[in-house]
Design a protein around this motif. Structure first.
Motif, PDB file in Angstrom:
ATOM      1  N   ASP A  50      -5.226  -1.555  -5.292  1.00  0.00           N
ATOM      2  CA  ASP A  50      -4.761  -2.063  -4.000  1.00  0.00           C
ATOM      3  C   ASP A  50      -5.721  -3.122  -3.486  1.00  0.00           C
ATOM      4  O   ASP A  50      -6.778  -2.813  -2.954  1.00  0.00           O
ATOM      5  CB  ASP A  50      -4.649  -0.908  -3.004  1.00  0.00           C
ATOM      6  N   GLU A  51      -5.352  -4.356  -3.675  1.00  0.00           N
ATOM      7  CA  GLU A  51      -6.204  -5.477  -3.292  1.00  0.00           C
ATOM      8  C   GLU A  51      -7.659  -5.271  -3.687  1.00  0.00           C
ATOM      9  O   GLU A  51      -8.547  -5.294  -2.836  1.00  0.00           O
ATOM     10  CB  GLU A  51      -6.076  -5.742  -1.790  1.00  0.00           C
ATOM     11  N   THR A  88       0.829  -1.206   0.000  1.00  0.00           N
ATOM     12  CA  THR A  88       0.000   0.000   0.000  1.00  0.00           C
ATOM     13  C   THR A  88       0.862   1.253   0.000  1.00  0.00           C
ATOM     14  O   THR A  88       0.566   2.235  -0.684  1.00  0.00           O
ATOM     15  CB  THR A  88      -0.935  -0.014   1.227  1.00  0.00           C
TER      16      THR A  88
HETATM   17 MG   LIG Z   1      -2.167  -2.727   2.034  1.00  0.00          MG
END
Ligand SMILES: [Mg+2]
Ligand SMILES: Nc1ncnc2c1ncn2[C@@H]1O[C@H](COP(=O)(O)OP(=O)(O)OP(=O)(O)O)[C@@H](O)[C@H]1O
Lengths: 234, 291
Positions: A161-162, A41
């Motif tokens: 992000d994911e 992140t």
């Molecule tokens: Mg993360």
């Protein structure tokens, strides 16, 4: 197009990213993997200029983290698409509105907005839901809205992000297919994930982070299956 | 440009729609704060009026000596208006002074029977500008006049003026102090209230930051929303204030309401407090983040 040059980012004693260097070329698709807390992140936030390196330089196109002015950050972000695990949509507005807002901010003429938003909504398969409020959509549908919003201004690069973290495997595969399609259209993609299944099936370049550092070696699916052996470097 | 304008209008409309629903509280809360502010405004105005009335009673009387010549009177009447601080000076002859005295005595004017020679001197009644009605300046003016030939005595109620002056200082200082305290606490209330309103709009702010909204684009809709909430609040507060004044005026004659500039100021205050409160709360929220 995008480069990290000896980038470190620490929070007090805690080092999130340590002396990181890599490049992303135009149109590339990169999967960023690593355990929780590895710094994925942080890498995306550095790219988005939400945070700034403690040392080193992050460059995105013509913008560099060491010289960028606050007023230019907004302009830079208009050329990036960002998709979060938690979607970040305005729940009480329509699907159309949520995508259109990214174009309004840029000052795109109304007619162009109408046309382009419908186009991307069609690409993510949500054209028929354009008038519905986001709150009425399923998780997978909401993530598709977020992807449409990220793509609507034809960004340099799509940061994700994911994006499938909250979704079931089938839906995750759909989202992944959308990212692939965007990439085929020419958009570079940087996808942070720890979805093993996804990594296993991916044919893209993989960067692995551990404790804020790049782990040398090739972690792409082919390499891991062992048919190409482990290559070092990039 | 058009599209950007549309962005603002849309954001403001969306914000207000929410404000109308779940954020009625800010309007009421700010209205209460503004109402207290308005009471204070009205009190200040009434106090100013009282000071003005009290000042109106302050004047200098210059008594002429019995032997004052016509030249001396003429010189004095020409000199007085040119003296710093003098607004106007009126001559009161012996006869006029007597007539006025009789009028003041009214039914008791029999007291004057048997007085065959007018004992009253001629005088000048000097009207002084309000800002000259301080103990120092009045004393200075009186001393100057005492030195003029033909002048018997100069009277202006020394102790009175001194006391009035101290009283005014006290009241003005109190007013200023209360004004600052009230203003700051109102700003605090508004700031906190707008923080609540911001709470409901955080998703929009976050999205705008995400897609590259400029500082201006992120803040302006919220600030305008704050100003509109402030304006609604001042309307509500004004209505209650007006009712309160009607209530008071029916029982206490002479109580003044806000004058026109005061009213305009009141609404402007509401709007700018709302806008500033919104700006403060969004700046505090965004300060941690650059951009
Ligand atoms: Mg993360
Ligand atoms: N704002 C912050 N303040 C302090 N430490 C932080 C902050 N953000 C991240 N960190 C730290 O930096 C390190 C890297 O965090 P990061 O969020 O980049 O990891 P991640 O790889 O995304 O993990 P996950 O897979 O769980 O999302 C962690 O040790 C984290 O605690």
């Amino acid at each position: 197009m995008i480069s990290f040059r000896n980038v470190s980012k620490s929070y007090g004693q805690n080092v999130a990213v340590r002396d990181l260097s890599f490049h992303i070329e135009r149109g590339e698709f990169i999967v960023l993997i690593g355990a929780s807390g590895a710094g994925k992140t942080t890498v995306l936030q550095l790219l988005h200029h939400e945070i700034f390196p403690t040392s080193g330089v992050v460059t995105v196109g013509e913008y560099s983290s060491d010289t960028i002015r606050t007023s230019a950050i907004a302009r830079l972000r208009r050329k990036l698409g960002f998709v979060h695990q938690d979607f970040r949509l305005i729940r009480d507005r329509s699907v159309f509105e949520n995508v259109a807002i990214a174009m309004r901010v840029v000052g795109t003429p109304r007619r162009v907005i109408g046309k382009r938003v419908k186009e991307v909504l069609a690409e993510v398969g949500l054209l028929r839901r354009a008038r519905d409020r986001v709150a009425e959509l399923s998780g997978g549908e909401q993530q598709r809205v977020a992807i449409a919003r990220a793509l609507v201004n034809r960004p340099y690069i799509l940061l994700a992000d994911e994006p499938t973290g909250n979704l079931d495997p089938d839906t995750a595969a759909e989202i992944y297919a959308l990212l692939d399609r965007a990439n085929l259209g020419g958009t570079a993609v940087l996808l942070a994930t720890h979805d093993r299944e996804l990594i296993r099936r991916s044919k893209h370049r993989v960067l692995k982070l551990a404790e804020g550092m790049l782990v040398p070696g090739d972690f792409s699916a082919g390499a891991i299956r062992g048919d190409e052996g482990v290559r070092t470097g990039f | 440009m058009i599209s950007r304008l549309e962005h603002f209008l849309r954001e403001i409309a969306c914000g207000l729609r929410r404000s109308m629903g779940s954020h009625l509280a800010p309007v009421v809360l700010i209205a209460v704060a503004l109402f207290i502010m308005g009471l204070f405004f009205a009190a200040t105005r009434n106090m100013k009026e009282l000071i003005h009335l009290a000042h109106g009673k302050v004047g200098i009387t210059v008594y002429l000596s019995d032997g004052a010549t016509e030249e001396e009177k003429k010189a004095l009447s020409e000199m007085l208006p040119r003296l710093g601080g003098v607004r106007k000076a009126a001559y009161l002859s012996e006869d006029e002074a007597l007539r006025r005295f009789e009028e003041e005595l009214g039914t008791r004017s029999y007291l004057l029977e048997g007085v065959d020679e007018n004992p009253l001197p001629a005088s000048f009644e000097v009207d002084v500008y309000d800002d000259w009605k301080t103990a120092d300046r009045m004393a200075e003016l009186a001393d100057k006049l005492r030195a003029v030939p033909g002048v018997e005595s100069v009277v202006y109620g020394e102790s009175w003026v001194g006391r009035l002056e101290r009283w005014i200082y006290f009241v003005v200082a109190l007013d200023l102090f209360l004004g600052i305290v009230l203003g700051l606490s109102t700003l605090l209330v508004v700031g906190n209230t707008m923080k609540l309103a911001l709470e409901g709009r955080k998703d929009t702010v976050e999205v705008l930051r995400l897609v590259g909204g400029s500082r201006f684009q992120i803040r302006l809709p919220f600030v305008v929303e704050g100003a509109i909430i402030g304006l609604l609040s001042s309307t509500l507060a004004f209505a209650i204030l007006y009712r309160t004044w009607r209530f008071a005026a029916a029982r206490l004659s002479g109580v003044l309401f806000l004058d026109l500039p005061g009213t305009v100021l009141f609404f402007a205050l509401g709007a700018s407090l709302g806008g500033c409160g919104a700006l403060l709360s969004i700046n505090r929220y965004l300060r941690v983040k650059r951009g």
